[in-house]
Design a protein around this motif. Structure first.
Motif, PDB file in Angstrom:
ATOM      1  N   TRP A 184      -3.312   5.038  -9.279  1.00 38.48           N
ATOM      2  CA  TRP A 184      -3.615   3.970  -8.319  1.00 38.48           C
ATOM      3  C   TRP A 184      -3.883   2.656  -9.040  1.00 38.48           C
ATOM      4  O   TRP A 184      -3.240   1.631  -8.776  1.00 38.48           O
ATOM      5  CB  TRP A 184      -4.798   4.414  -7.477  1.00 38.48           C
TER       6      TRP A 184
ATOM      7  N   LEU B 299      -0.767  -7.176  -2.608  1.00 40.83           N
ATOM      8  CA  LEU B 299      -1.794  -6.267  -3.121  1.00 40.83           C
ATOM      9  C   LEU B 299      -2.835  -7.048  -3.923  1.00 40.83           C
ATOM     10  O   LEU B 299      -2.476  -7.908  -4.729  1.00 40.83           O
ATOM     11  CB  LEU B 299      -1.168  -5.204  -4.027  1.00 40.83           C
TER      12      LEU B 299
ATOM     13  N   GLN C 108      -1.214  -0.562  -9.139  1.00 37.78           N
ATOM     14  CA  GLN C 108      -1.630  -1.737  -8.380  1.00 37.78           C
ATOM     15  C   GLN C 108      -1.855  -2.932  -9.304  1.00 37.78           C
ATOM     16  O   GLN C 108      -1.481  -4.063  -8.952  1.00 37.78           O
ATOM     17  CB  GLN C 108      -2.897  -1.440  -7.580  1.00 37.78           C
TER      18      GLN C 108
ATOM     19  N   VAL D  33       1.756   1.906  -3.513  1.00 36.37           N
ATOM     20  CA  VAL D  33       0.635   2.468  -4.261  1.00 36.37           C
ATOM     21  C   VAL D  33       0.456   3.943  -3.922  1.00 36.37           C
ATOM     22  O   VAL D  33       0.266   4.780  -4.811  1.00 36.37           O
ATOM     23  CB  VAL D  33      -0.667   1.695  -3.968  1.00 36.37           C
TER      24      VAL D  33
ATOM     25  N   THR E 184       0.825  -1.206   0.000  1.00 39.89           N
ATOM     26  CA  THR E 184       0.000   0.000   0.000  1.00 39.89           C
ATOM     27  C   THR E 184       0.860   1.256   0.000  1.00 39.89           C
ATOM     28  O   THR E 184       0.508   2.256  -0.635  1.00 39.89           O
ATOM     29  CB  THR E 184      -0.940  -0.006   1.217  1.00 39.89           C
TER      30      THR E 184
END
Length: 387
Positions: free
Chosen positions: A334, A355, A338, A185, A182
């Motif tokens: 994003w 992820l 990801q 990201v 995260t």
């Protein structure tokens, strides 16, 4: 221009909004969610330890998550633009509270080595998924408001510095969990928003330098866990510990390699049905597509993501103001990073970070946050077409 002096926006007719929505993007998301439901079903229906004897359990849950997320997306799409800007600080504060709560012993649950979850009686919530959206709207609002107040097209250095500070707080809280994926990201989101804010290019170099410095300090002061560092070692050489930290990557490669061009057929993948690949309904769901649907099915998923990203970029380019443009850009960054990271780790070209694959992997928090983001993109698109 401040919120108080902003030109009133004519209320959109709901039936008109339905026809003016970006249906190419909507259909792309629907196709990904449908494929995801099939892949999650195939990865779980024979695993009684997960389903408690109910083969369709995860299929129904995945469909329910999508249905709830779709309601959230529609709500975000039809909400008045001015109200969205007012709600942005509330979303940011709520996400910070969630990130703080997961760090409180007895409240946050540790799953796969990361304290990233809050266990509720009916579901688990991962606040870091919503933090991605909070960082996007928080940074966009700050930069846009400063530009409107000072009648400037491009952001000033002080504006960007303040926006980075807004993003830094969630990033630090996520690092404490620790959730390296995260953090990566969020870093891509910050980089993308700053890149289109109009600041000098030296800021890009500064951000990259800061990221390298932070990563070095995180390793030096043992912020990252041993297993997270081992994942990078396995990424560099999966054969070093094939039965340990490199097991996931090796099994994922075998599964995808088994698929060939046309795949072994849905529900017939040898690696999938024999449960050789861990976390296959969540982080490694792409391996199900590679093995059972082959190159054609896996390629279709990548093509659908490319379609969604293309439509998102069109929305960003055609946005009516800086806030809309920055929000759309952040969401595209994003999804792009990801999806690349998730697919890349199954192919062995990116390190394993845990992820999910947006709209495809099983998970309520990921689905809700992703569909909320799609709703915001639709809101921006609809506003662009208002008369």
């Amino acid at each position: 221009m401040s919120l108080l002096t902003m030109r009133p926006v004519r209320s959109r007719d709901r039936r008109s909004a339905l026809w003016q929505a970006d249906w190419v993007m909507v259909l792309g998301v629907l196709a990904l969610a449908f494929l995801g439901a099939l892949l999650v079903w195939s990865a779980t229906y024979q695993r009684t330890s997960l389903t408690d004897g109910h083969p369709q359990a995860y299929l129904f849950r995945h469909a329910l998550n999508f249905a709830i997320g779709a309601v959230l997306a529609v709500g975000a799409a039809v909400t008045d633009h001015r109200r969205l800007r007012i709600l942005a600080p509330l979303l940011y504060v709520a996400s910070l509270l969630g990130l703080i709560l997961v760090l409180v012993p007895g409240v946050g649950a540790v799953i796969n080595g990361s304290r990233s979850w809050i266990e509720l009686p009916w579901m688990s919530v991962q606040p870091s998924e919503f933090a991605k959206l909070a960082v996007i709207v928080g940074m966009a609002l700050l930069i846009a408001e400063k530009g409107e107040t000072n009648h400037r097209e491009n952001a000033r250095t002080i504006d960007v510095a303040q926006a980075i500070a807004v993003a830094a707080i969630p990033v630090l809280l996520v690092m404490l969990q620790p959730d390296l994926g995260t953090v990566m990201v969020l870093g891509s989101i910050v980089f993308g928003i700053i890149a289109v804010s109009g600041v000098p290019k030296r800021w890009m170099l500064g951000l990259v330098t800061a990221a390298v410095l932070i990563a070095t300090l995180a390793i030096q002061f043992n912020v990252l866990k041993d297993y997270q560092l081992a994942r990078f070692t396995a990424f560099a050489d999966p054969s070093q510990d094939p039965q340990g930290i490199g097991y996931n990557v090796n099994q994922a490669r075998i599964a995808i390699g088994n698929g060939g061009v046309f795949g072994q057929g849905l529900f017939h993948g040898s690696q999938t049905q024999n449960a050789f690949v861990p976390e296959q309904h969540t982080d490694f769901v792409f391996t199900v597509a590679g093995e059972e649907l082959g190159l054609i099915g896996a390629g279709a998923i990548i093509a659908l993501f490319a379609l969604i990203l293309w439509r998102g970029l069109r929305i960003a380019v055609n946005a009516r103001d800086a806030f809309d443009r920055l929000v759309a850009t952040g969401i595209v960054c994003w999804f792009a990073f990801q999806a690349f990271e998730n697919i890349g780790m199954t192919l062995g070209i990116m390190p394993v970070t845990g992820l999910p694959l947006p709209f495809v992997s099983y998970g309520g928090s990921s689905m809700f946050a992703g569909l909320l983001a799609i709703g915001l993109l639709q809101n921006i698109h609809l506003r662009t077409h208002e008369i």
